[in-house]
Motif scaffolding. Structure first.
Motif, short mmCIF file in Angstrom:
data_model
loop_
_atom_site.label_atom_id
_atom_site.label_comp_id
_atom_site.label_asym_id
_atom_site.label_seq_id
_atom_site.Cartn_x
_atom_site.Cartn_y
_atom_site.Cartn_z
N SER A 1 25.60 39.55 -5.23
CA SER A 1 24.32 40.13 -4.82
C SER A 1 24.70 41.36 -3.97
O SER A 1 25.88 41.69 -3.85
CB SER A 1 23.51 39.12 -4.02
N SER A 2 23.73 42.01 -3.39
CA SER A 2 24.07 43.18 -2.56
C SER A 2 23.04 43.38 -1.47
O SER A 2 21.86 43.07 -1.66
CB SER A 2 24.08 44.47 -3.40
N LEU A 3 23.51 43.94 -0.38
CA LEU A 3 22.61 44.47 0.65
C LEU A 3 22.59 45.99 0.45
O LEU A 3 23.65 46.63 0.48
CB LEU A 3 23.14 44.12 2.04
N LEU A 4 21.40 46.51 0.22
CA LEU A 4 21.29 47.95 -0.06
C LEU A 4 20.40 48.61 0.98
O LEU A 4 19.44 48.00 1.46
CB LEU A 4 20.63 48.19 -1.42
N PHE A 5 20.73 49.86 1.30
CA PHE A 5 19.85 50.67 2.15
C PHE A 5 19.65 52.02 1.48
O PHE A 5 20.62 52.66 1.05
CB PHE A 5 20.47 50.89 3.54
N TYR A 6 18.40 52.42 1.38
CA TYR A 6 18.04 53.75 0.89
C TYR A 6 17.64 54.53 2.13
O TYR A 6 16.69 54.15 2.83
CB TYR A 6 16.87 53.65 -0.09
N VAL A 7 18.40 55.60 2.43
CA VAL A 7 18.24 56.26 3.73
C VAL A 7 18.01 57.76 3.56
O VAL A 7 18.72 58.43 2.80
CB VAL A 7 19.53 56.05 4.58
N GLY A 8 17.02 58.27 4.28
CA GLY A 8 16.79 59.72 4.32
C GLY A 8 17.23 60.26 5.67
O GLY A 8 16.81 59.75 6.72
N PHE A 9 18.10 61.29 5.65
CA PHE A 9 18.59 61.92 6.89
C PHE A 9 17.92 63.29 7.04
O PHE A 9 17.80 64.02 6.04
CB PHE A 9 20.11 62.12 6.84
N ASN A 10 17.59 63.67 8.28
CA ASN A 10 16.92 64.97 8.46
C ASN A 10 17.91 66.11 8.68
O ASN A 10 17.58 67.14 9.24
CB ASN A 10 15.90 64.92 9.60
N LYS A 11 19.17 65.88 8.25
CA LYS A 11 20.17 66.96 8.29
C LYS A 11 21.17 66.73 7.16
O LYS A 11 21.19 65.66 6.54
CB LYS A 11 20.90 66.97 9.64
N LYS A 12 22.00 67.73 6.87
CA LYS A 12 23.06 67.56 5.89
C LYS A 12 24.18 66.73 6.53
O LYS A 12 24.48 66.89 7.72
CB LYS A 12 23.63 68.91 5.43
N ILE A 13 24.76 65.84 5.74
CA ILE A 13 25.85 64.99 6.25
C ILE A 13 27.17 65.67 5.91
O ILE A 13 27.33 66.24 4.83
CB ILE A 13 25.78 63.58 5.61
N GLU A 14 28.12 65.60 6.84
CA GLU A 14 29.40 66.29 6.62
C GLU A 14 30.51 65.33 6.21
O GLU A 14 30.35 64.11 6.34
CB GLU A 14 29.79 67.02 7.91
N ASN A 15 31.61 65.90 5.76
CA ASN A 15 32.82 65.13 5.43
C ASN A 15 32.58 64.00 4.45
O ASN A 15 33.14 62.91 4.59
CB ASN A 15 33.45 64.52 6.70
N ILE A 16 31.71 64.21 3.47
CA ILE A 16 31.44 63.16 2.49
C ILE A 16 31.51 63.75 1.07
O ILE A 16 31.48 64.97 0.90
CB ILE A 16 30.05 62.51 2.68
N THR A 17 31.57 62.85 0.09
CA THR A 17 31.51 63.25 -1.31
C THR A 17 30.35 62.48 -1.94
O THR A 17 29.82 61.54 -1.33
CB THR A 17 32.82 62.91 -2.04
N HIS A 18 29.99 62.83 -3.16
CA HIS A 18 28.85 62.17 -3.83
C HIS A 18 29.01 60.65 -3.77
O HIS A 18 28.08 59.92 -3.39
CB HIS A 18 28.75 62.67 -5.27
N HIS A 19 30.19 60.15 -4.19
CA HIS A 19 30.47 58.71 -4.12
C HIS A 19 31.57 58.48 -3.08
O HIS A 19 32.59 59.18 -3.12
CB HIS A 19 31.01 58.18 -5.45
#
Ligand SMILES: Cc1cc2nc3c(=O)[nH]c(=O)nc-3n(C[C@H](O)[C@H](O)[C@H](O)COP(=O)(O)OP(=O)(O)OC[C@H]3O[C@@H](n4cnc5c(N)ncnc54)[C@H](O)[C@@H]3O)c2cc1C
Length: 486
Positions: A303-321
């Motif tokens: 099963s999974s715990l999922l969160f759908y999250v909206g941030f009010n800024k661009k996130i840094e140091n990340i990739t699509h996955h």
């Protein structure tokens, strides 16, 4: 002869079966209990953000191409694909990560940097994985799971050892560095079991990963649902949403009708793409082919715990996955499969579709999806969800070196209870029944009911197994099987 076929559920497998059967001239109606199509791949929009609710990795593009080609179409008639570069990133600590490029040569170079001599080993490993991929696609996965003989071909005879060994064992024979081992074990997690329980032959998933690459439909995975809906409508399929099937009525071992929101509706055939266990609960007990004991003894995907999250800024140091493997992989796997409990230190996965698709978030903002795999059937409370959100968001902040929690302007969770309520999922599994050796091909629940003449099944609990490409194949297989009896 044209038949009246009613399909339960609108996941990928049902949509696929609906298209193939409509093409044969049958009258097809799809009944979906939720208010939109796509099953686990539904999408929702909130406060300017768009979230795909389930699948996010578009792998094995050839399977999608083949699906649309069966109808004289191309995927590009419906949606555009972006090849992600890098495909994904795996985090091990603060500013400590490995990025997986979009081409094998660069991935070989990355392996070589991590473990001297591993580049050439990887080249050979992927060459063998490609052979397995070709065998799987040409000889195995497009088989209906009716007979053990389907597995016996000159090609598979040479690979018997790989069916009896595990991916975990065989990867470890070649690679010593634990990070590289984990990266090579990661793709089989899509099949729902531990790498130490997954046959080594499934290394074909490594070819899908490194050899073919990771794609993103331009405006999200739901593009594929929308494409299949369009194709189905072109073929004359009718859809009814908010249409809950409550009962399947049987007379003389034959389905006579189904009950949809209290109304009795007759049919020549019923095909269910809803979770198999749930569909059988719509039958009186004597008509069910599998007992509760049978289901309880199967290995289910997490099963999974999922969160759908909206941030009010661009996130840094990340990739699509992004995969966060900075904690003990083995311990988390144990907490899912061996001694089910909430993991003390969870591995988690995140994706940020707005990095590739600006329409997924308002300008200057980011949409995020966080996933923690959990044991099916686990206790699920609001308090536990929040506790785990705090845990992973803190780790996310530490590992990517930024503050993001105070920038959250939208958040919705989804966990085991929602999988049960929204999809009638057995024990709240996220993606069906695992592909272990004893749950492969003819050993999986059958596409045709063993007890009822005109009742058929499709989807991730049947052949070939979990995942979007297998769901497309499952719909084709069941349509062919049903067609044979008409
Ligand atoms: C969080 C998550 C992430 C995933 N990630 C990936 C990924 O990245 N790549 C990938 O390839 N795969 C991924 N998967 C797996 C993939 O999404 C599934 O294997 C696939 O979508 C399953 O399709 P299906 O048709 O078998 O079932 P479903 O999508 O579950 O469809 C079944 C449908 O039946 C409906 N239904 C149930 N009961 C009734 C009833 N009584 N009456 C009417 N309708 C009913 C349900 O509402 C549902 O719409 C993921 C799954 C999840 C949950």
């Amino acid at each position: 002869m044209s038949k009246d076929i009613k399909i339960i559920g609108s996941g990928f497998s049902s949509l696929s079966a609906a298209c193939y059967l409509a093409k044969k001239g049958h009258k097809i109606t799809v009944f979906e209990k939720n208010n939109s199509l796509g099953g686990r791949a539904r999408q929702f929009k909130a406060e300017g953000f768009t979230f795909d609710m389930g699948p996010s990795w578009y792998w094995m593009p050839d399977v999608f191409d083949r699906f649309f080609a069966d109808f004289g179409k191309k995927t590009t008639d419906y949606y555009d694909l972006i090849k992600l570069s890098p495909a994904y990133r795996v985090y091990y600590g603060i500013n400590d990560f490995i990025s997986i490029s979009d081409n094998l040569e660069d991935i070989i170079a990355t392996f070589e940097e991590v473990e001297k001599g591993s580049g050439i080993l990887l080249r050979n490993f992927i060459a063998d994985a490609k052979k397995n991929y070709d065998i799987a696609i040409k000889k195995l996965v497009y088989r209906p799971g009716v007979s053990p003989l389907e597995l016996i071909t000159p090609e598979t005879a040479l690979k018997v050892g790989q069916f009896l060994s595990t991916i975990s064992k065989d990867v470890r024979k070649v690679f010593k560095n634990e990070r590289l081992v984990q990266i090579l074990e990661f793709p089989v997690l899509f099949l729902g079991a531990k790498p130490s329980k997954t046959p080594s032959f499934y290394s074909f998933m490594n070819y899908a990963d490194f050899g073919m690459g990771t794609f993103h439909p331009k405006t999200g995975m739901y593009d594929v649902v929308a494409a299949m809906e369009s194709l189905a409508l072109e073929l004359g399929v009718k859809f009814e949403t908010n249409a809950n099937i409550e009962k399947i009525n049987i007379e003389n071992k034959t389905v006579k009708s189904i009950v949809v929101n209290g109304t009795i509706i007759e049919a020549d055939y019923i095909l269910s793409g809803a979770d198999y266990h749930h569909t059988e609960t719509l039958l009186d007990v004597e008509h069910r082919a599998y007992s509760e004991k049978y289901w309880d003894s199967r290995v289910f995907a997490p099963s999974s715990l999922l969160f759908y999250v909206g941030f009010n800024k661009k996130i840094e140091n990340i990739t699509h996955h992004a995969l966060f493997f900075d904690v003990d992989f083995e311990q988390h796997a144990k907490d899912i499969y061996d001694e089910p409990k909430w993991p003390d230190e969870p591995l988690f996965y995140a994706n940020f579709p707005s990095l590739s698709d600006p329409s997924a978030a308002p300008e200057g903002m980011e949409s995020g999806f966080f996933l923690v795999p959990l044991a099916p059937g686990i206790n699920d409370t609001e308090a536990l969800r929040e506790e785990y959100f705090d845990k992973i968001i803190k780790r996310f902040e530490d590992l990517t070196q930024q503050k993001v929690k105070e920038n959250i302007i939208y958040k919705k969770s989804f966990c085991k209870n929602d999988f049960v309520d929204d999809y009638n999922s057995y024990k709240g599994n996220a993606y069906g029944m695992a592909n272990t050796l004893l749950q492969t091909a003819f050993l999986r629940p059958k596409l045709k009911s063993k007890k009822i003449k005109n009742l058929y099944f499709t989807g991730q609990l049947t052949v070939p197994g979990p995942g979007v490409p297998p769901a497309l194949i499952s719909g084709k297989l069941v349509a062919e099987l049903l067609e044979k009896t008409i």
